[in-house]
Scaffold this active site. Structure first.
Site, short mmCIF file in Angstrom:
data_model
loop_
_atom_site.label_atom_id
_atom_site.label_comp_id
_atom_site.label_asym_id
_atom_site.label_seq_id
_atom_site.Cartn_x
_atom_site.Cartn_y
_atom_site.Cartn_z
CG ASP A 65 -1.77 1.23 1.38
OD1 ASP A 65 -1.75 2.07 0.47
OD2 ASP A 65 -2.46 1.35 2.41
CD GLU A 111 34.81 13.20 0.59
OE1 GLU A 111 35.88 12.69 0.23
OE2 GLU A 111 34.70 14.43 0.85
CD GLU A 129 31.57 16.91 6.69
OE1 GLU A 129 32.76 17.18 6.44
OE2 GLU A 129 30.67 17.78 6.72
CD GLU A 187 34.99 16.15 8.72
OE1 GLU A 187 35.30 17.30 9.07
OE2 GLU A 187 35.36 15.65 7.65
CD GLU A 203 33.96 12.49 5.54
OE1 GLU A 203 34.54 11.99 4.56
OE2 GLU A 203 33.97 13.71 5.80
CG HIS A 208 32.44 17.77 0.70
ND1 HIS A 208 33.49 17.70 1.59
CD2 HIS A 208 31.72 18.85 1.08
CE1 HIS A 208 33.43 18.69 2.44
NE2 HIS A 208 32.34 19.40 2.17
NE ARG A 239 40.70 19.86 1.39
CZ ARG A 239 40.27 18.63 1.16
NH1 ARG A 239 39.00 18.35 1.26
NH2 ARG A 239 41.12 17.68 0.85
CD GLU A 275 35.30 17.69 -2.55
OE1 GLU A 275 35.03 17.31 -1.39
OE2 GLU A 275 36.34 18.30 -2.83
NE ARG A 294 34.81 21.99 -0.36
CZ ARG A 294 35.34 21.15 0.52
NH1 ARG A 294 35.77 19.95 0.12
NH2 ARG A 294 35.46 21.48 1.80
#
Length: 471
Positions: A52, A131, A133, A213, A221, A270, A340, A359, A361
């Site tokens: 359902d 990745e 966290e 982290e 992480e 990320h 970064r 990447e 972020r």
């Protein structure tokens, strides 16, 4: 397992009686139905098992609620948290009336994204490496009543507990923004993270690492290997399931909420990504940072559509409390090599072309990974098809730029409402592909506006914990 026959043989050989069928709802929560082993046969892997669907958020009304979940034999593992041996299998959803795949099933949408990539001739495989966290807390309480509202989280290792009577308090507390990554006794979660990581491996996730982290209060992480789009999303859901249940075993609680703690780093996801064809990586070349022209165009598509993308990759009001200047979440839409502080980073991966990737972020783990990965892939493909160059890279610390320099860089939306508005104005890159339907996009926008944005306007901040703590 690769075939239904192998799964059925495993059930017989191991004398497994209970089969737990998992599927994901629109907003990204795993749902499950457990059946006795005699309810599963080879047709379950093609026609599906009925259920359902009327109570699943954003799906069917009660007048058309019958649906079927189709088992994927490649997703089987013995559930480590069940007393009775139980086989877990991830499913996709079909319409029993037509036999067609359900266009609001996130896993179906993810498959459409892969099919679309193949149809363009640009590639045949999209790899993703998320990745995610998270925070491990000792205590979480929140409530919202007619006359009061509050939230409270606590962690024995948090900086705010340096003065607490602990009989004795030994003083080893993680300072704000200094959790990346001191050894024990400051880091108190080594054994828990190790058990989480090894349990993930038992569930078929290819593990890599674990660590504390940046934030105080138990931010951590775990890492697993990149995988094909649907495979990576399956692994991420297993990751979240394992982490939460191992923490519960230790009398602790886990949240992937982007910003549960004021004044310290939030939790992101990320997303590393690349396109391959015939077993060869396509993002390695002789352009900036060792990227190919295709790879740069993919970045161009991500940056162009980022405001709309964030309505899917950062889908909660709390997401935009993480997306603020001065923390780990880039709000300026730029790209750079190894930087970064840029929203798109090209990792310094050496000379191996197989490692060349980008990447993104901005995303966080409150997103539905099947939808988030599919949407990012569509944006990247749009960049390749339309040769959208990302412009000049920003090889500077963005947080040290002057106001005049910052003003020239586009920014992420400042709220979920603005991101949904961007999606409403820019979704052809999702719908013209056939990956997302117009019905899905409108349903997503309407649901988020009515059930989250407007509710948050009516209620105080603690309501976010009610909405998002268990994402």
């Amino acid at each position: 397992m690769t075939t239904p026959k192998e799964v059925l043989k495993l059930i017989q050989d191991k004398k497994i009686q209970m089969i737990d069928l998992k599927f994901i709802d629109t907003l990204g929560t795993w749902q499950h139905l457990t059946v006795y082993q005699n309810q599963i046969d080879e047709s379950s892997f093609s026609d599906g098992v009925p259920f359902d669907g009327s109570s699943i958020r954003g799906w069917k009304g009660i007048e058309e609620s019958d649906m079927t979940m189709v088992l994927d034999p490649n997703t089987t593992w013995i559930d480590p948290f069940m007393k009775e041996p139980t086989l877990s299998i991830i499913c996709s959803i079909k319409e029993p009336r037509t036999g067609e795949w359900y266009n609001r099933c996130p896993r179906v949408i993810a498959q459409k994204a892969i099919d679309y990539l193949a149809s363009t001739g640009l590639g045949d495989t999209a790899f993703f490496g998320p990745e995610a966290e998270f925070f491990i807390f000792d205590d979480v309480r929140y409530d919202q009543t007619a006359n009061a509202g509050y939230y409270y989280v606590d962690s024995a290792e948090a900086r705010w507990n340096t003065g607490r009577e602990e009989g004795p308090n030994l003083g080893y507390k993680t300072r704000f923004k200094e959790g990346y990554f001191p050894v024990a006794p400051t880091d108190t979660f080594q054994d828990i993270r190790t058990e989480m990581l090894l349990t993930m491996a038992d569930c078929g996730v290819p593990i890599e690492k674990q660590h504390h982290e940046v934030a105080t209060g138990g931010q951590c992480e775990l890492g697993f290997k990149f995988g094909k789009l649907i495979e990576a999303a399956d692994w991420l859901m297993t990751y979240k399931y394992v982490i939460k249940n191992v923490a519960r075993k230790y009398g602790k609680t886990v949240t992937f909420m982007p910003k549960p703690v004021f004044g310290d780093n939030g939790s992101g996801m990320h997303c590393h990504q690349s396109i391959w064809k015939d077993g060869k990586p396509l993002f390695a070349g002789d352009k900036y940072a060792g990227m190919s022209e295709m790879g740069l165009y993919y970045i161009g598509g991500i940056l162009k559509h980022a405001p709309a993308l964030l309505a899917i990759t950062n889908p909660t009001t709390n997401s935009y409390k993480r997306l603020v200047p001065g923390y780990e979440a880039p709000v300026n839409l730029a790209y750079s090599q190894g930087n970064r502080s840029a929203s798109v980073r090209i990792p310094l991966s050496g000379d191996n072309p197989k490692a060349k990737r980008l990447e993104f972020r901005c995303p966080d783990a409150t997103s539905n990974p099947y939808l988030a990965f599919a949407a990012m892939l569509c944006a990247g493909i749009d960049g390749i098809k339309n040769k959208i160059h990302p412009g000049e890279p920003l090889d500077k610390n963005i947080y040290e730029l002057s106001p005049e320099e910052l003003a020239k860089i586009p920014s992420t939306p400042g709220s979920l409402e603005l991101a949904l508005e961007a999606l409403e104005n820019d979704h052809a890159f999702l719908t013209d592909t056939g990956v997302f339907s117009q019905d899905f996009i409108q349903n997503w926008i309407d649901y988020k506006l009515v059930n989250e944005v407007k509710q948050m306007q009516l209620r105080p901040h603690p309501y976010e914990f009610y909405l998002y703590y268990d994402c």
